[in-house]
Design an enzyme around this catalytic site. Structure first.
Site, short mmCIF file in Angstrom:
data_model
loop_
_atom_site.label_atom_id
_atom_site.label_comp_id
_atom_site.label_asym_id
_atom_site.label_seq_id
_atom_site.Cartn_x
_atom_site.Cartn_y
_atom_site.Cartn_z
N ASP A 64 0.81 -1.21 0.00
CA ASP A 64 0.00 0.00 0.00
C ASP A 64 0.85 1.27 0.00
O ASP A 64 1.96 1.30 0.53
CB ASP A 64 -0.88 0.04 1.26
CG ASP A 64 -2.13 -0.80 1.14
OD1 ASP A 64 -2.21 -1.62 0.20
OD2 ASP A 64 -3.02 -0.65 2.00
N HIS A 209 3.66 -2.15 3.41
CA HIS A 209 3.82 -0.83 2.80
C HIS A 209 5.24 -0.70 2.28
O HIS A 209 6.19 -0.86 3.07
CB HIS A 209 3.56 0.27 3.83
CG HIS A 209 2.19 0.26 4.42
ND1 HIS A 209 1.82 -0.62 5.41
CD2 HIS A 209 1.09 1.03 4.14
CE1 HIS A 209 0.55 -0.39 5.74
NE2 HIS A 209 0.09 0.60 4.98
#
Length: 253
Positions: A64, A209
């Site tokens: 993400d 992430h």
């Protein structure tokens, strides 16, 4: 009104039972309309493609809020390990700053998906604001890759009926996750690796992430151990196949 005619102790017991039952329904995905990958596959017909997660122990790596400075190194690792991933890209200060990386993600066979333009919490916005957050990123990714995303991940995983309706309108399915290393809270790569491995399971969707310093260094160890355990890495669309992600639907293992 049966609650009014029972004793205070009994009312507390009944309330506790109802609360537990409601929680069980939510966790089981029966009350919130969320669809597990296995359920999506079981309702679909046809060929799954080169990877059939009905027969294999599949897991999806997702990243993400990129791309960022470490994303090229992550792509090197994924290419070397022959591991596909799904990238939920953030528009402002990411897609617009790293266009060549976005093109590379798509060119190397990864799934390019939408994580909004500025990471605002969609459930706190009006419909037109939700539409703008998603549409700007859709447009930016399409300009760079020639393909409009079909998947999105709402920031913090927060969605509701309004977000679902706008997502459906824009042709976007919503994808949540089954395990997160909470890599936003630590730079300890060993801890990120261990948290990920502890939660890994068949049909899992791993949330990481590629913008945090500890994450990319943890990825080789995560891949090596999960391969050792017999997992096959897939993109989210491959995890759902032969089903296709339905716009508006929320997918969560």
């Amino acid at each position: 009104m049966p609650f009014a005619t029972t004793s205070p102790v009994r009312r507390k017991v009944i309330a506790s039972v109802l609360a537990v039952a409601s929680l069980a329904l939510a966790l089981g995905g029966c009350s919130d309309g969320r669809v597990a990958p296995a359920s999506a596959r079981s309702d679909a017909k046809g060929e799954a493609g080169p990877v059939d997660c009905r027969k294999l122990t599949c897991i999806a790596l997702t990243f993400d809020a990129g791309p960022g400075k470490d994303t090229p190194r992550l792509l090197d690792i994924l290419k070397e390990e022959k591991v596909p991933a799904t990238f939920f890209l953030l528009g402002s200060k990411h897609v617009d700053r790293h266009p060549d990386v976005v093109r590379r993600i798509a060119a190397e066979g990864h799934e390019v998906a939408n994580h909004t333009w500025t990471h605002r919490i969609l459930t706190e916005l009006e419909p037109d604001e939700i539409r703008q957050e998603l549409s700007r990123t859709q447009d930016a990714i399409e300009r760079l890759t020639g393909r409009r995303p079909t998947l999105m991940r709402p920031p913090q995983g927060r969605t509701d009926d309004t977000v679902t309706e706008v997502s459906r309108e824009l042709g976007l399915a919503q994808v949540l996750w089954s395990v997160t290393a909470k890599d936003y809270s630590t730079t300890d790569s060993a801890l990120i690796r261990q948290r990920t491995l502890d939660g890994a399971e068949k049909d899992g969707i791993i949330l990481l992430h590629d913008i945090y310093d500890g994450t990319v260094p943890a990825v080789p160890g995560i891949i090596a151990e999960l391969k050792k355990r017999g997992f096959t890495f897939v993109t989210v669309p491959q995890l759902l196949a032969p089903a296709k992600a339905e716009p508006g639907t929320v997918y969560r293992p």
